[in-house]
Design a protein around this motif. Structure first.
Motif, PDB file in Angstrom:
ATOM      1  N   PRO A  10      -3.004  71.294   7.519  1.00  0.00           N
ATOM      2  CA  PRO A  10      -3.703  70.035   7.773  1.00  0.00           C
ATOM      3  C   PRO A  10      -2.837  68.846   7.345  1.00  0.00           C
ATOM      4  O   PRO A  10      -2.003  68.972   6.443  1.00  0.00           O
ATOM      5  N   HIS A  11      -3.013  67.723   8.032  1.00  0.00           N
ATOM      6  CA  HIS A  11      -2.294  66.499   7.664  1.00  0.00           C
ATOM      7  C   HIS A  11      -3.133  65.300   8.095  1.00  0.00           C
ATOM      8  O   HIS A  11      -4.093  65.440   8.851  1.00  0.00           O
ATOM      9  N   SER A  12      -2.751  64.140   7.608  1.00  0.00           N
ATOM     10  CA  SER A  12      -3.454  62.906   7.984  1.00  0.00           C
ATOM     11  C   SER A  12      -2.476  61.896   8.562  1.00  0.00           C
ATOM     12  O   SER A  12      -2.692  60.689   8.483  1.00  0.00           O
ATOM     13  N   GLU A  17       3.347  60.756  14.360  1.00  0.00           N
ATOM     14  CA  GLU A  17       4.159  60.752  13.137  1.00  0.00           C
ATOM     15  C   GLU A  17       4.468  62.181  12.686  1.00  0.00           C
ATOM     16  O   GLU A  17       5.588  62.478  12.252  1.00  0.00           O
ATOM     17  N   ALA A  18       3.502  63.077  12.782  1.00  0.00           N
ATOM     18  CA  ALA A  18       3.743  64.476  12.417  1.00  0.00           C
ATOM     19  C   ALA A  18       4.820  65.070  13.320  1.00  0.00           C
ATOM     20  O   ALA A  18       5.729  65.761  12.850  1.00  0.00           O
ATOM     21  N   HIS A  19       4.746  64.788  14.616  1.00  0.00           N
ATOM     22  CA  HIS A  19       5.750  65.281  15.569  1.00  0.00           C
ATOM     23  C   HIS A  19       7.134  64.761  15.186  1.00  0.00           C
ATOM     24  O   HIS A  19       8.100  65.517  15.138  1.00  0.00           O
ATOM     25  N   GLU A  68      -3.597  66.334  16.161  1.00  0.00           N
ATOM     26  CA  GLU A  68      -3.871  65.044  15.536  1.00  0.00           C
ATOM     27  C   GLU A  68      -4.009  65.154  14.018  1.00  0.00           C
ATOM     28  O   GLU A  68      -3.562  64.283  13.278  1.00  0.00           O
ATOM     29  N   ASP A  69      -4.613  66.242  13.535  1.00  0.00           N
ATOM     30  CA  ASP A  69      -4.878  66.372  12.102  1.00  0.00           C
ATOM     31  C   ASP A  69      -4.376  67.684  11.490  1.00  0.00           C
ATOM     32  O   ASP A  69      -4.734  68.023  10.371  1.00  0.00           O
ATOM     33  N   LEU A 100       6.416  67.793   6.528  1.00  0.00           N
ATOM     34  CA  LEU A 100       5.429  66.759   6.835  1.00  0.00           C
ATOM     35  C   LEU A 100       5.419  65.651   5.788  1.00  0.00           C
ATOM     36  O   LEU A 100       5.108  64.507   6.099  1.00  0.00           O
ATOM     37  N   GLU A 101       5.792  65.959   4.564  1.00  0.00           N
ATOM     38  CA  GLU A 101       5.799  64.949   3.494  1.00  0.00           C
ATOM     39  C   GLU A 101       7.000  64.031   3.585  1.00  0.00           C
ATOM     40  O   GLU A 101       6.925  62.877   3.212  1.00  0.00           O
ATOM     41  N   ARG A 102       8.125  64.527   4.079  1.00  0.00           N
ATOM     42  CA  ARG A 102       9.347  63.716   4.151  1.00  0.00           C
ATOM     43  C   ARG A 102       9.225  62.639   5.213  1.00  0.00           C
ATOM     44  O   ARG A 102       8.682  62.875   6.287  1.00  0.00           O
TER      45      ARG A 102
END
Length: 103
Positions: A10-12, A17-19, A68-69, A100-102
């Motif tokens: 999961p991400h927000s 941006e994740a891509h 998306e999430d 995903l954090e970078r």
């Protein structure tokens, strides 16, 4: 017979941006692996990445879907590596979170 390993992260960040972060991260991974007896191939089709890593007579293929999430990662392990599927799942989750954090 390949054993699939599935990891959902999961991400927000939103899909775009994740891509971007994953695409940048895969370039870095490919550069790190190059020359270490491993070949890495990747192909993006929209928000789906098809990848293949091969070396030492083994081949790992997989798909990564950017939502998306969340990010859904599916990796097909050859039977030889299927015995360590839980360790692989943990490593994929850890590395995926880092990508995903970078920024």
């Amino acid at each position: 017979m390949a054993k699939p390993v599935v990891v959902n992260l999961p991400h927000s960040l939103g899909r775009e941006e994740a891509h971007r972060r994953l695409e940048t991260g895969f370039v870095r991974i490919r550069e790190q692996i190059a020359g270490k007896a491993m070949a890495v191939e990747e192909q993006w089709e929209g928000d789906r990445l098809h990848f293949r890593m091969s070396g030492l007579g083994q081949s790992i293929t997989g798909r990564l879907d950017v939502l998306e999430d969340a990010v859904r990662i599916e990796v097909d392990l050859p039977w030889l590596l299927a015995t360590i599927a839980d360790k692989v799942r943990g490593r994929i989750a850890k590395e995926g979170k880092l990508l995903l954090e970078r920024k």
